[in-house]
Structure formats: structure tokens, C-alpha cells
Write a protein that holds these residues in place. Structure first.
Motif, PDB file in Angstrom:
ATOM      1  N   PRO A 451     -16.123   6.047  49.568  1.00 43.35           N
ATOM      2  CA  PRO A 451     -15.273   6.132  48.390  1.00 43.35           C
ATOM      3  C   PRO A 451     -13.912   6.709  48.737  1.00 43.35           C
ATOM      4  CG  PRO A 451     -17.473   7.020  47.959  1.00 43.35           C
ATOM      5  CD  PRO A 451     -17.381   6.775  49.433  1.00 43.35           C
ATOM      6  N   HIS A 452     -12.865   6.151  48.135  1.00 41.27           N
ATOM      7  CA  HIS A 452     -11.525   6.661  48.406  1.00 41.27           C
ATOM      8  C   HIS A 452     -11.025   7.383  47.162  1.00 41.27           C
ATOM      9  CE1 HIS A 452      -9.545   2.768  46.737  1.00 41.27           C
ATOM     10  NE2 HIS A 452     -10.785   2.841  46.364  1.00 41.27           N
ATOM     11  N   GLY A 453     -10.851   8.692  47.305  1.00 39.87           N
ATOM     12  CA  GLY A 453     -10.364   9.471  46.182  1.00 39.87           C
ATOM     13  C   GLY A 453     -11.449   9.688  45.133  1.00 39.87           C
ATOM     14  N   GLN A 454     -11.014  10.034  43.941  1.00 35.85           N
ATOM     15  CA  GLN A 454     -11.911  10.303  42.836  1.00 35.85           C
ATOM     16  C   GLN A 454     -12.549   9.014  42.338  1.00 35.85           C
ATOM     17  OE1 GLN A 454     -12.680  13.295  41.575  1.00 35.85           O
ATOM     18  NE2 GLN A 454     -14.138  12.354  40.174  1.00 35.85           N
ATOM     19  N   GLN A 455     -13.869   9.039  42.149  1.00 36.17           N
ATOM     20  CA  GLN A 455     -14.550   7.880  41.599  1.00 36.17           C
ATOM     21  C   GLN A 455     -14.278   7.803  40.103  1.00 36.17           C
ATOM     22  OE1 GLN A 455     -18.691   8.030  42.584  1.00 36.17           O
ATOM     23  NE2 GLN A 455     -18.346   8.023  44.787  1.00 36.17           N
ATOM     24  N   ARG A 456     -13.681   6.697  39.702  1.00 35.63           N
ATOM     25  CA  ARG A 456     -13.361   6.506  38.296  1.00 35.63           C
ATOM     26  C   ARG A 456     -14.594   6.055  37.521  1.00 35.63           C
ATOM     27  NH1 ARG A 456      -8.417   2.829  40.095  1.00 35.63           N
ATOM     28  NH2 ARG A 456      -9.925   2.587  41.801  1.00 35.63           N
ATOM     29  N   SER A 457     -14.672   6.479  36.276  1.00 35.70           N
ATOM     30  CA  SER A 457     -15.901   6.296  35.509  1.00 35.70           C
ATOM     31  C   SER A 457     -15.680   5.456  34.267  1.00 35.70           C
ATOM     32  CB  SER A 457     -16.473   7.653  35.089  1.00 35.70           C
ATOM     33  OG  SER A 457     -16.804   8.441  36.205  1.00 35.70           O
ATOM     34  N   LEU A 458     -16.780   4.859  33.832  1.00 35.92           N
ATOM     35  CA  LEU A 458     -16.851   4.255  32.506  1.00 35.92           C
ATOM     36  C   LEU A 458     -17.229   5.333  31.497  1.00 35.92           C
ATOM     37  CD1 LEU A 458     -18.974   1.019  33.083  1.00 35.92           C
ATOM     38  CD2 LEU A 458     -16.681   1.076  32.121  1.00 35.92           C
ATOM     39  N   LEU A 459     -16.870   5.116  30.268  1.00 37.93           N
ATOM     40  CA  LEU A 459     -17.355   5.957  29.173  1.00 37.93           C
ATOM     41  C   LEU A 459     -18.203   5.082  28.264  1.00 37.93           C
ATOM     42  CD1 LEU A 459     -17.556   8.424  27.361  1.00 37.93           C
ATOM     43  CD2 LEU A 459     -15.322   7.833  26.395  1.00 37.93           C
ATOM     44  N   ILE A 460     -19.474   5.460  28.108  1.00 37.62           N
ATOM     45  CA  ILE A 460     -20.386   4.757  27.215  1.00 37.62           C
ATOM     46  C   ILE A 460     -20.641   5.653  26.018  1.00 37.62           C
ATOM     47  CG2 ILE A 460     -22.666   3.702  26.969  1.00 37.62           C
ATOM     48  CD1 ILE A 460     -22.677   3.411  30.046  1.00 37.62           C
ATOM     49  N   VAL A 461     -20.453   5.105  24.832  1.00 40.42           N
ATOM     50  CA  VAL A 461     -20.643   5.863  23.594  1.00 40.42           C
ATOM     51  C   VAL A 461     -21.951   5.415  22.958  1.00 40.42           C
ATOM     52  CG1 VAL A 461     -19.607   6.594  21.438  1.00 40.42           C
ATOM     53  CG2 VAL A 461     -18.149   5.803  23.313  1.00 40.42           C
ATOM     54  N   GLY A 462     -22.834   6.361  22.663  1.00 41.93           N
ATOM     55  CA  GLY A 462     -24.101   6.027  22.034  1.00 41.93           C
ATOM     56  C   GLY A 462     -25.277   6.531  22.840  1.00 41.93           C
ATOM     57  N   VAL A 463     -25.437   7.846  22.897  1.00 44.14           N
ATOM     58  CA  VAL A 463     -26.413   8.450  23.799  1.00 44.14           C
ATOM     59  C   VAL A 463     -27.846   8.294  23.305  1.00 44.14           C
ATOM     60  CG1 VAL A 463     -26.342  10.762  22.748  1.00 44.14           C
ATOM     61  CG2 VAL A 463     -26.846  10.518  25.194  1.00 44.14           C
ATOM     62  N   ARG A 464     -28.031   8.108  22.003  1.00 44.45           N
ATOM     63  CA  ARG A 464     -29.392   8.048  21.477  1.00 44.45           C
ATOM     64  C   ARG A 464     -29.926   6.631  21.326  1.00 44.45           C
ATOM     65  NH1 ARG A 464     -27.373  12.306  18.067  1.00 44.45           N
ATOM     66  NH2 ARG A 464     -28.380  14.298  18.549  1.00 44.45           N
ATOM     67  N   GLY A 465     -29.070   5.672  21.303  1.00 45.09           N
ATOM     68  CA  GLY A 465     -29.509   4.320  21.012  1.00 45.09           C
ATOM     69  C   GLY A 465     -30.056   3.580  22.213  1.00 45.09           C
ATOM     70  N   THR A 466     -30.864   2.581  21.934  1.00 46.80           N
ATOM     71  CA  THR A 466     -31.429   1.740  22.987  1.00 46.80           C
ATOM     72  C   THR A 466     -30.336   1.079  23.810  1.00 46.80           C
ATOM     73  OG1 THR A 466     -33.413   1.303  21.664  1.00 46.80           O
ATOM     74  CG2 THR A 466     -32.895  -0.259  23.422  1.00 46.80           C
ATOM     75  N   LEU A 467     -29.278   0.607  23.154  1.00 44.31           N
ATOM     76  CA  LEU A 467     -28.214  -0.101  23.855  1.00 44.31           C
ATOM     77  C   LEU A 467     -27.457   0.827  24.801  1.00 44.31           C
ATOM     78  CD1 LEU A 467     -26.611  -2.661  24.330  1.00 44.31           C
ATOM     79  CD2 LEU A 467     -25.274  -2.144  22.272  1.00 44.31           C
ATOM     80  N   GLY A 468     -27.090   2.010  24.321  1.00 45.01           N
ATOM     81  CA  GLY A 468     -26.376   2.955  25.173  1.00 45.01           C
ATOM     82  C   GLY A 468     -27.190   3.362  26.385  1.00 45.01           C
ATOM     83  N   LEU A 469     -28.482   3.626  26.174  1.00 46.93           N
ATOM     84  CA  LEU A 469     -29.342   4.009  27.286  1.00 46.93           C
ATOM     85  C   LEU A 469     -29.521   2.860  28.269  1.00 46.93           C
ATOM     86  CD1 LEU A 469     -32.036   6.031  25.306  1.00 46.93           C
ATOM     87  CD2 LEU A 469     -30.287   6.955  26.835  1.00 46.93           C
ATOM     88  N   ALA A 470     -29.615   1.638  27.758  1.00 46.75           N
ATOM     89  CA  ALA A 470     -29.748   0.477  28.643  1.00 46.75           C
ATOM     90  C   ALA A 470     -28.480   0.268  29.461  1.00 46.75           C
ATOM     91  CB  ALA A 470     -30.070  -0.770  27.823  1.00 46.75           C
TER      92      ALA A 470
END
Length: 758
Positions: A451-470
Motif C-alpha cells: 500500500p502506498h500512503g494512507q488507505q482510503r476508505s468507503l463509508l457505508i451507512v446502515g450498520v443494523r440492516g441486512t444490506l449494510g452488513l452484506a
């Protein structure tokens, strides 16, 4: 080595998968399978990538399928003329994993002269073409056709393997002589797969043999099989006469360029401990039984890697090199990581003085049925640089990657911050082995390896739902760093909180999987539904637009009224029947008006192996307990397998797609028939399943009678039948999801309920 300043820069080449394979008595033509045979416009799309040369077919089996005297040049005339106009240099392939036409097949004594006769016709018709690959991958084709029994003539012995190989190489030698009689400047670009074999100590002798055999085609062409060559006794012992062998010393046909094809499966590991591997991985050499698997799945310290293999080829031949095929049939991020690593490896050895001329994007249009080595015509498709499952080939994120690498020598896409799966610890599927037995080269690592530098991240909204967890589960599997946040830390309807968190986390993209998902609760409490599904989505879109962050948000099939007789496509007018559908329809319009770079994915009710809330899991639990199931009949939907949904959603995000997309399993089914499918798959009592009306299962909100989804933008989702089969397999492997108390059915609003027997 050659001084770096005297080497030409690395070029970007391209290629299209064009195999004409013979399985039994059936020919498989992949130019037809990808649709390229009908689309001359593909060439303009290729030119826009900035490619310098294109590996392109003028195949014997296609031009003269019935008689050597009846050649149809119309297709090749049109295509080569267009390439010439576009300034792309063609590298003509005459046989590509093929066996020649029916009247002159690979195993026959006249194959070599037949190809030479065809080659001279090609050269006379296109005298301006200089680059040729008369036979693609002769060693690989001979192995699959003569040693493994997969392709015609389905041999499984060294004699057949070597006869096919020598026929191919003799055909190459004769074809080049015929071509050069017309065009003395013609160059031979000889391709073959290059990998390496590793082994446990008892099988090191087999690995040594295979590591020598991998060079056999190039060694013969360059006249290296002399008395001291380690494989000469093997050749003489299996049907190759000394005069035939010595003819290659007297009349070699050295390539002008060695074309190396390399895949993640090219490096193999042989293990005598067969009990540690599934049956389909076990085989042998007639003396010992052993498993044969991808080395990356076993070697803890990694494989040799492309840079080391390029160094080996250069040290052996001192002939200019090119990587002429490299492809990874995987998710988009892993495709990108693999190609970027190959480019990095080429650049690394180029800087060391290795004369490497090009890296080839293969295959530009993807490949069909290579998952079965073309032994099945299931239509299984792996996207390439372009995805053909659209009205016209759709550019993927690979397009920009190629342009970046060819133009700047690097790419800054966030998915490249993380190494590919072949470098990550979770790749080890079999008993791991530390060290690299026998070979001790240090594996090459490009910017995708570290990895070069800081690993950039996604933000997923919806910690309790089936879709967010999937989505989070898919990100873990794909090596995509991510944050998964719920309402307490990230209330999407709170504008101040949204801006604050986005500025703090600085995600490279946001995926909104939050919201009210209970359709009947939404009918009872429309204000809550509106806040979570519409107002929150609009607020999030506004903030992402201000900070120039790509956004994905999910909508529903319930935006439609159900009056259409067939499936709904993206442009169809919406007409929701309930509060939930209204909130989603309004959210679509507001999100896209606030943030034109948003991707809105409409989907249907989903099912998967990881939760107990979905319809299939509930039906399975009830039937196994001997309970009745009442399922709505007469309502057609597209139940969607959630692993497919989240993977394709992430691919579309990485591709930079925007606007409305439909992602649902292909095909429609009623809830009643879906329940019957569950019973059939587990051989449970289908008599416990009763058809019901919406009122009988307690639905409050109206649902459309038909909400089947289809996409006019890209038919990328698998069928419901295929998805359901994979669901069944996954549940059987991991065990049933825990049963859901029927009082919690409202959490996912699935149409199954407990009633007294009617």
C-alpha cells in the motif's frame, strides 16, 4: 542488461478473445459469443484507449472453414482496413487454441503445410501487416488437447502431447517462411503461458520437469534442444525421432519477440498430501498421486510473481519480451490490481534493462465460458476492459486505469491502495506452506503489492440492516477498507452531522444502505418513513455533492404501480402505490437533482445465506419445523440474491456509473412459487405451503401485482434460478440461518405469516 536510456518505452497493446476451440465435434467461436463479430465499432473504442497494437484474428477456421480454396475475406478486409485507418498495428493470429478447419486438423500430418498455405494467402492479401502469431500458445494448446484430454483430439499421453506441439511449431515455422517470402519484414511474436510449478519435497522431481517443460516451445523455435538439453531424452522416448528433433537445430525459427501470457493460475503447487484437498483437485502423473492447485492458495511467502518470470525469460533468450495476455476473472477492484501489478512488474524490469516492449490488455471484451475451459456452453461471462452485457460495450474502470498507466505510468484509484487477494492472508485455502521450496526468488511487488500512503476508505451507512452488513462483508472479501456507521454516529437526516463526519473520514465514496425498510410500518408512520428514506437521502446527497464524493443509494421496485405486463426498465415512469414506494420515488428524484454524480440502484426484496430475516430463510425454518407457510400468490417479483447485489453495486461504483440502475436477479416469480422452490431444494413437504392473498398474510400497504425488474443499461445480474442454486449451496455449507420468531416478520416485510389451517 541493456542501458535503460536505449530501450523504447513500454507500449499498451490490446487483444480480443478469439478462440475457436474444438470440443468433441463441436466448434466454439468466442468472437461470436462476445458479439465482436457483429460490431466493427468496437475498434474505435479500442483506439480511444491509446493502444499501439492489437492482437487480432484472421483465423483459418473462420476464413476458410470448408475448403482451402473457398476463403471469405469480407470480415477481415473490413476490420483490418479500419485498424489501418485508426493507426493501430495489427498482430495477426491465424490459429488461436484451435485445431484447424475440419478438413485439416491439428493432429493430422498435413496441418503444418495447410497452415502455411493459408498464411501465404493472408500475407498476399495484407502485405502491409508485419506482425504475426501463426499459432497462439502452442505448448498450452498441446497440453490441453494432448495431455489433459480437454480439447480435440482429447489425448492423455506424452506421445499425443508432443505430436501436437511439434505439429504446431512446424506449422509456425512453415507459416513464417511463407509470409516472409511475401513480406521479408514480417515478425514472429510467439506467445505462450509462462508460470512456475512448486511442490512438496516428494514431488520436486515433477516440479523440476514441469519447470523445464514450460520453455519447450520457445526452446525448439530458438534451436536449443541439443544433446545436452534436459528434455531431449524425454522427447526421444515419446515419439519424436532424432532427425525431426535435429531439424530444429538446423532450421530454427526464433521469435522476434517472446510473448508471455501470465495469469494468477499460471503458478501451480503440487502436493502429495492429497487428503488435504477436494477430489476435483487431485490427479497424478501415473507414478504418484498429488493435488494440483494455484500456488497463491498455499505458499505463505508468495509466488515468484511476474517480474521474476520476466527476468527468467530475458536471461534465457535475450529476445525482446512483451506481456501478451493478462486477465483476472474477478471483481473489478481485483482486475485492476492485477493489471496494475503486471504493469508495475514490466516497468520494474524495464528499468533494470530488460527489453520489454509492451503490456497487453487481454481481453478487451472479456471472455465467455473460460471458467469451464470451454467445455460447457453455459454463457458464463467474465468482463474485460469493456462489459458486453449492455446495448453497446460498456467501459469499466479498467478503461481509465489503462489510460493512466499508458499516459502517466501510474494510477491513483483508491482500490489500488490495497494489495490483491493473492497477497492477502485470507487467500490461503489449503494447508499453508512457509517458504518457497526449491526456488528462492523474491516475489515482485508493485504499488499494488505494498500500500502506498494512507488507505482510503468507503463509508457505508446502515450498520443494523441486512444490506449494510452484506456490503461490509463484501468489502472485507474484496480488500476494500470501509467504515460501517449507524444512525447514532451518522444520522443522514442531520445535515451538520453529515458534513462533520464526511470531513473527518474523507471517504472516497459513500454507500447509503440506511432507511426504513418495513413497508407496512411505513404506511402506519409515513413521516418516519419520509425522514429516513427521502429527507435523509437528500441531505446526504447534498453533502456528498458539496465535497465531491461519489454516492450510491438504494431504491426499490415498489416505485412502480404494477400495471405493466412485462418487466420494468430504468426509464419506465414511476407510480408508487404506498408510502414506502412514494418515499423511494421522491428520494430518487431529489438525490439525482442534488448530486448528478450519484448512482441510484433499484432492487427487489433480497435473500441470502447470512441472515434469518429473508423470505427463503423463514420458509426453510418453518418447513423444517413442520409448520405451515402461507405465501402470497399472484404477485410477481424479482427476489435478489444479496451477494450478487452488493458485488455488482460495488463494481458499478468503481466503474463510476451514475443515474438509475436496476440490479435484481433476472426473471420473475411469485412468493408462493418461491416458497415451493425452497421446499423442493431441501426435499421438504410442499403440502405445508398454501397460496394466500395479501390480506390473509396481513399486508397493510398495497403492493404492485408485478414489480419484476430488468435493466436496459446492462444485463449484469445472474438469473434467479442460478442465484437460488448458489443460495442453497451456501446454506448447506454453513448451516441454516437461525429461525426468526414470526413476531419479527415486519422487520423485512416478507410475505409469509402464520395462520390457523384454512
Amino acid at each position: 542488461m541493456i542501458p535503460r536510456k536505449t530501450l523504447p518505452p513500454i507500449e499498451l497493446w490490446g487483444g480480443v478473445e478469439c478462440t475457436v476451440a474444438c470440443i468433441g465435434d463441436r466448434y466454439t467461436d468466442l468472437l461470436g459469443a462476445t458479439g465482436h463479430h457483429e460490431r466493427a465499432s468496437d475498434l474505435d473504442a479500442f483506439a480511444a484507449l491509446g493502444i499501439i497494437a492489437l492482437r487480432y484474428p484472421v483465423l483459418w477456421e473462420r476464413v476458410a472453414p470448408d475448403s482451402p480454396e473457398r476463403c471469405d475475406w469480407s470480415w477481415t478486409d473490413e476490420r483490418l482496413a479500419r485498424l489501418r485507418d485508426l493507426g493501430i498495428r495489427p498482430i495477426l493470429g491465424l490459429v488461436h487454441h484451435g485445431n484447424g478447419p475440419r478438413y485439416n486438423r491439428l493432429a493430422g500430418p498435413d496441418f503444418a503445410q495447410g497452415l502455411a498455405d493459408f498464411a501465404v494467402r493472408v500475407a498476399e492479401r495484407y502485405p502491409w501487416v508485419e506482425d504475426y502469431t501463426p499459432v497462439n500458445e502452442p505448448l498450452t494448446t498441446a497440453r490441453f488437447s494432448g495431455l489433459y484430454g480437454i480439447w480435440y483430439p482429447h489425448g492423455r499421453d506424452s506421445e499425443t502431447f508432443l505430436r501436437l506441439l511439434f505439429n504446431e511449431l512446424d506449422a509456425t515455422r512453415r507459416a513464417m517462411a511463407a509470409i516472409r517470402a511475401v513480406n521479408p519484414a514480417a515478425r514472429l511474436i510467439q506467445t505462450d503461458d509462462l508460470g512456475r510449478t512448486w511442490a512438496t519435497p516428494p514431488l520436486q522431481y515433477q516440479a523440476d520437469f514441469e519447470n523445464e517443460r514450460r520453455w519447450l516451445g520457445w526452446d525448439l523455435l530458438t534451436g536449443r534442444i541439443g544433446p545436452e538439453h534436459p528434455l531431449r531424452p524425454y522427447l526421444l522416448a515419446h515419439g519424436i525421432g532424432p532427425q525431426e528433433l535435429d531439424s530444429w537445430l538446423a532450421s530454427p525459427c526464433p521469435p522476434d519477440l517472446v510473448g508471455i501470457n501470465h495469469y494468477l493460475s499460471s503458478e501451480r503447487f503440487l502436493d502429495h498430501r492429497v487428503e488435504s484437498y477436494p477430489e476435483e483437485k487431485r490427479g497424478g502423473n501415473g507414478h504418484d498421486r498429488y493435488a494440483d492447485v494455484e500456488a497463491a492458495r498455499v505458499l505463505v511467502d508468495g509466488c515468484a510473481g511476474p517480474a521474476e518470470l520476466l527476468r527468467e525469460a530475458w536471461a534465457r533468450y535475450r529476445i525482446p519480451l512483451a506481456i501478451t495476455e493478462t486477465h483476472n476473472g474477478c471483481t473489478r477492484d481485483e482486475q485492476m490490481r492485477w493489471f496494475a501489478e503486471i504493469w508495475d512488474a514490466a516497468s520494474q524490469v524495464h528499468a533494470e534493462g530488460v527489453d520489454i516492449r509492451a503490456v497487453t490488455a487481454w481481453s478487451l471484451l472479456g471472455a465467455t465460458d473460460w471458467n469451464s475451459m470451454l467445455t460447457e456452453q453455459s454463457g458464463f461471462y467474465e468482463p474485460g476492459v469493456f462489459d458486453i452485457r449492455a446495448p453497446r460495450p460498456r467501459p469499466t474502470a479498467m478503461v481509465q486505469l489503462l489510460k493512466d498507466l499508458a499516459g502517466k505510468g501510474r494510477s491513483d484509484h483508491p482500490v489500488l491502495d490495497v494489495p490483491g487477494w493473492w497477497h492477502r492472508n485470507d487467500r490461503l485455502h489449503y494447508p499453508p506452506l512457509r517458504g518457497r521450496p526449491h526456488w528462492h526468488a523474491t516475489p515482485a511487488t508493485g504499488h499494488t503489492g505494498q500500500p502506498h500512503g494512507q488507505q482510503r476508505s468507503l463509508l457505508i451507512v446502515g450498520v443494523r440492516g441486512t444490506l449494510g452488513l452484506a456490503l461490509a462483508r463484501a468489502c472485507v472479501a474484496r480488500g476494500l477498507p470501509h467504515h460501517l456507521l449507524g444512525r447514532e454516529r451518522f444520522d443522514i437526516a442531520d445535515a451538520a452531522m453529515v458534513i462533520q463526519v464526511l470531513r473527518q473520514l474523507r471517504p472516497w465514496a459513500v454507500v447509503n444502505a440506511a432507511g426504513c425498510v418495513d413497508i407496512d410500518l411505513a404506511e402506519r408512520d409515513p413521516n418516519r418513513c419520509w425522514r429516513e428514506n427521502c429527507a435523509g437521502a437528500e441531505t446526504l446527497a447534498q453533502a456528498c455533492a458539496e465535497l465531491e464524493i461519489p454516492l450510491v443509494t438504494f431504491s426499490s421496485d415498489l416505485v412502480f404501480d404494477g400495471g405493466k405486463p412485462g418487466p420494468y426498465f430504468e426509464p419506465d415512469p414511476v407510480g408508487p402505490l404506498n408510502a414506502y414506494g412514494s418515499s423511494k420515488a421522491a428520494a430518487e428524484q431529489r438525490v439525482l437533482s442534488r448530486h448528478s454524480g450519484s448512482l441510484v440502484i433499484r432492487t427487489s426484496a433480497f435473500f441470502g445465506p447470512w441472515d434469518r430475516y429473508n423470505f427463503a430463510s423463514q420458509v426453510l425454518a418453518r418447513l423444517k419445523a413442520g409448520n405451515e407457510v402461507y405465501a402470497v400468490d399472484g404477485v410477481a417479483v424479482s427476489p435478489t440474491y444479496i451477494p450478487d447485489l452488493v458485488d455488482h453495486a460495488l463494481d458499478l461504483l468503481i466503474d463510476g456509473e451514475t443515474g438509475v440502475w436496476h440490479l435484481a436477479s433476472r426473471g420473475g416469480i411469485s412468493w408462493y412459487d418461491f416458497a415451493q422452490a425452497v421446499a423442493d431444494a431441501w426435499r421438504l413437504d410442499s403440502k405445508l405451503i398454501y397460496p394466500a392473498t395479501p390480506a390473509e398474510v396481513g399486508w397493510v400497504a398495497r403492493r404492485p401485482a408485478n414489480s419484476v425488474l430488468a435493466s436496459g443499461r446492462g444485463d449484469i445480474m445472474p438469473s434467479f434460478e442460478g442465484a437460488f442454486g448458489r443460495f442453497v449451496d451456501a446454506v448447506r455449507r454453513q448451516g441454516d440461518p437461525p429461525a426468526l420468531p414470526m413476531g419479527l416478520v415486519g422487520l423485512m416485510t416478507v410475505p409469509v405469516a402464520e395462520h390457523s389451517k384454512r
